[in-house]
Write a protein that holds these residues in place. Sequence first.
Motif, PDB file in Angstrom:
ATOM      1  N   TYR A  33      92.832 -90.326  99.794  1.00 11.14           N
ATOM      2  CA  TYR A  33      93.901 -89.514  99.584  1.00 11.14           C
ATOM      3  C   TYR A  33      93.603 -88.300  98.679  1.00 11.14           C
TER       4      TYR A  33
ATOM      5  N   ILE B 130     101.406 -88.530  97.483  1.00 12.08           N
ATOM      6  CA  ILE B 130     100.286 -88.878  97.715  1.00 12.08           C
ATOM      7  C   ILE B 130      99.791 -89.018  99.242  1.00 12.08           C
TER       8      ILE B 130
ATOM      9  N   ALA C 233      97.024 -85.473  97.172  1.00 15.38           N
ATOM     10  CA  ALA C 233      97.868 -85.859  95.987  1.00 15.38           C
ATOM     11  C   ALA C 233      98.559 -84.190  96.625  1.00 15.38           C
TER      12      ALA C 233
END
Length: 518
Positions: free
Chosen positions: A275, A477, A277
């Motif tokens: 992931y 995300i 951001a």
Amino acid sequence: MLNIEIIGAVDNLQHYGIDTIQALLLMDSETLMIGHDFVGRPGTRIHASEADVIKIRTEINFNSDKSRRWIKQALVKEQQLGVHHPHKTWLLITESHEQSNTETISIASICPRLKPLHIELKAAPNSAADRQQNLKLLTAVFRMYLTLAKQTNHKLDEGLSNFAVSDDGVVYYLDDEYYQWDKFISFAMMLGVYIRNFEWLDESFIIELGDKLVELLDSIFHDEHCNVIIARQLHSLFMPQGQKELLLDTLIQTLTQTKKRSVGALQAAQPTGRYFALLADIHANYAALDCVLNYLDAQGIHEGIVLGDIVGYNAEPRECIERLQRTDLQIIKGNHDHAVGINDTSTGFSSTAKTVIDWTVNQLSLEHRQWLKDLPAFEETKEWFAVHGAPMDPAFFYGYVYAMTYEDNLSYMQDNNIRVCFHGHSHMAGVFARDKKGMDYQLTEKTVSLLSYNQLLICPGSIGQPREGCTDAQFAIYDREQQEVVFLGLPYDNAPVVQKMRDQNFPETLWKRLLTGK
């Protein structure tokens, strides 16, 4: 019968008599040819002696009154710009034809014969003095070109045949045309042409030339970001492999490393986690930023990028800067960050934005402002390109991606082999995408799969000043494994943020925007 009317000289003095002009016109016209003394566009006729040159613009066909007005406007322009030889004199030449009872009106100019730089710089220098003379000539061209761009937002024709040096060593512009300044795009191309065409160039000369260019940029623009713009443009130029490619790389390194500079990374650190951001346009809204960062911490997401505009519009710039400094996020700068860093709001800001930028400058320490100034202008990995504004904007953080520009930006990405671009600036969450068939789409779903598209422009929205009716702190995300982007919005208490803005007498439109998201 020939009638010659002297309209005027750049310095408003008289340097030529009618007899001199007539004698020069009786000489055979020169052949215009690439690589020779006289190079020109079709329709230009040249008559030259050892001392003087007459240029006739035969492609301009006006009557005498309109020709006279054209000349006077050109003369006033040249007097304002100050790049031509002061003796350059404009002429109106009327030739009567008795047999046909017609006349030919010609716009012309005369000036001293100068030594064209494409000839002066062609041969390899034979001594250290010759090398220094070449460096001096090129530096003079840069100074003239860049000074004009800064002062008038015009650029000169970059071809070296348009520049010449007098016997006393002064460089002048020869052409009659000027163009809209394009933020160093043509200037960088000109540098590339020099590297390709001058066989005598070597690494030490390129370093010296780069150092001179850095000095000029600092003295004229007072903005180190200019070096970044030029370096990025140079990086995209085609250059033959081998020595020429080495010289180009050397110039790029000289521009970006001579001093500590806010340089966009040519290859940023590749994310390693699933992931990633995406944060943008925090705009000094600490409560919104803190809300988002706390969420990311709770989710165990520590990799990501801030896509610029940490400051501006809201009243807690110091708190936002210091909060971000404690994270491991990559951070690039936006136009508000840059304006605060260099204390200059002359480019592209509304009156309300200027008000808060000026306020912000006075709230931050020199260290905070230097940190903003030194942020990179872009980041790039094998997987994505990140910029505050638009990928096709040579200045990185002024251009917008929106309905009128996204197609051009997607085409730019396609042409430059960029698949994914993360950007901010528009404050509008969503994706513009081009599929494998060349069809373009605007995607506004909460979760967008990236698998079906060749080019993607991805904006996470704004944390600190959302629009389109949203009052939440917006971010996104990027799921690297699933190849999708999830758009999120977190509610937060914006009442204290609004109160701080009101306490500082911020424009009403700014704090009302937080309450309505519009």
